[in-house]
Scaffold this motif. Structure first.
Motif, short mmCIF file in Angstrom:
data_model
loop_
_atom_site.label_atom_id
_atom_site.label_comp_id
_atom_site.label_asym_id
_atom_site.label_seq_id
_atom_site.Cartn_x
_atom_site.Cartn_y
_atom_site.Cartn_z
N ALA A 161 0.46 -1.16 -0.01
CA ALA A 161 -0.69 -0.18 -0.01
C ALA A 161 0.58 1.49 0.10
O ALA A 161 0.72 2.06 -0.59
CB ALA A 161 -0.20 -0.42 1.03
N ALA A 162 2.15 1.56 1.08
CA ALA A 162 3.32 2.40 0.97
C ALA A 162 3.53 2.78 -0.58
O ALA A 162 3.58 3.37 -0.88
CB ALA A 162 3.72 2.29 2.19
N LEU A 163 3.98 1.77 -1.05
CA LEU A 163 4.46 1.78 -2.57
C LEU A 163 3.75 2.51 -3.69
O LEU A 163 3.94 3.28 -4.47
CB LEU A 163 5.28 0.81 -2.89
N LEU B 279 4.72 1.39 -13.23
CA LEU B 279 3.47 1.18 -12.56
C LEU B 279 3.41 2.75 -12.63
O LEU B 279 2.77 3.49 -12.18
CB LEU B 279 3.68 0.96 -11.20
N GLY B 280 4.25 4.22 -13.13
CA GLY B 280 3.99 5.13 -12.86
C GLY B 280 2.91 5.76 -13.34
O GLY B 280 2.22 6.89 -12.99
N SER C 52 -1.12 -0.62 -6.56
CA SER C 52 -0.89 -2.01 -5.07
C SER C 52 -1.70 -3.32 -4.96
O SER C 52 -0.64 -4.27 -4.73
CB SER C 52 -2.55 -1.20 -4.19
N ILE C 53 -2.30 -4.08 -6.78
CA ILE C 53 -2.52 -5.01 -6.34
C ILE C 53 -1.98 -6.04 -7.44
O ILE C 53 -0.89 -6.68 -6.69
CB ILE C 53 -3.82 -5.22 -7.63
N ASP D 262 1.26 -5.62 -4.99
CA ASP D 262 0.58 -6.98 -3.84
C ASP D 262 0.89 -8.56 -4.24
O ASP D 262 1.62 -9.56 -3.85
CB ASP D 262 -0.44 -7.43 -3.50
N LEU D 263 0.73 -8.56 -5.89
CA LEU D 263 0.79 -10.36 -6.86
C LEU D 263 2.01 -9.96 -6.57
O LEU D 263 3.18 -11.41 -6.62
CB LEU D 263 0.20 -10.24 -7.91
N ALA D 264 3.16 -9.29 -6.82
CA ALA D 264 4.86 -9.71 -6.70
C ALA D 264 5.16 -9.98 -5.71
O ALA D 264 5.59 -11.04 -5.80
CB ALA D 264 5.42 -8.34 -7.50
N GLN D 265 4.57 -9.07 -4.58
CA GLN D 265 5.21 -9.50 -3.70
C GLN D 265 4.93 -11.16 -2.72
O GLN D 265 4.83 -11.30 -2.28
CB GLN D 265 4.62 -8.60 -2.37
#
Length: 213
Positions: free
Chosen positions: A91-93, A108-109, A117-118, A121-124
């Protein structure tokens, strides 16, 4: 600092890191770089940035733990990023101003915050799964020769674990405040055992990933 000034964590971990590097290079299966090779300070963010700039496929942070006076804690611990911390970081990123290089290869610019965020999150999720798989391999390879805490696999919100696209683990090799651990971490044989386990775990980790392709 160990009790009585017997040793400093930064000296022990640098010596250990050099031993790990030599062992991995001797195996000839992976490239390895240290975030530092001298007694210099690097911020936590800088350590991550060095790994990402080099395109690292795995980031291993080496430390020695410490316990309060009178605490008999001892043994190694392996940390990976907690799911809660990962969600908060995503969320912060997503809210950050410069999102062009948050996830390697994906700009993602121009993405909306919710979409960014989605995607983060998937990458993470994939990164966190890889990190946990490596942590388990590391314990498997090390448990016969390296003393571990009973709760040897733990999660935490540590900065060096938060790269969204670089699987990262943190190894606390033992407690600098415990005489037995300190003797093990500081001895060439102890460092060799830790390095051998890390190198074997790395070989197994990338062999698994290659087999899935």
């Amino acid at each position: 600092m160990a009790q009585g000034g017997a040793a400093r964590e930064k000296d022990l971990t640098l010596a250990l890191a050099r031993t790990v590097r030599a062992r991995i290079l001797a195996g000839g299966r992976a490239r390895v770089a240290l975030t530092r090779d001298t007694d210099r300070y690097l911020s936590l963010r800088e350590r991550i940035e060095i790994g990402r700039a080099l395109g690292a496929r795995l980031f291993v942070s080496l430390h020695a733990d410490a316990a309060p006076a009178g605490d008999a804690a001892h043994g190694a611990t392996i940390y990976t990023l907690s799911e809660t911390a990962s969600d908060a970081e995503a969320a912060a990123l997503a809210r950050s101003e410069n999102r062009a290089d948050i996830v390697r290869g994906i700009d993602l610019g121009a993405a909306r915050d919710d979409v960014a965020s989605i995607l983060i999150d998937l990458a993470q999720r994939e990164t966190r799964a890889d990190a946990l798989a490596f942590a388990r391999l590391l314990h498997r390879e090390a448990e016969a020769s390296v003393p571990f805490r009973p709760d040897h696999l733990r999660t935490a919100s540590l900065m060096v674990l938060k790269a969204p696209d670089m699987p990262s683990v943190l190894l606390e090799a033992g407690y600098i405040t415990n005489a037995t651990d300190l003797a093990f971490i500081g001895a060439p044989d102890g460092q060799r055992r830790i390095a051998d386990a890390i190198a074997r775990a790395i070989d197994a980790h990338f062999a698994r990933k290659a087999a899935r392709r």
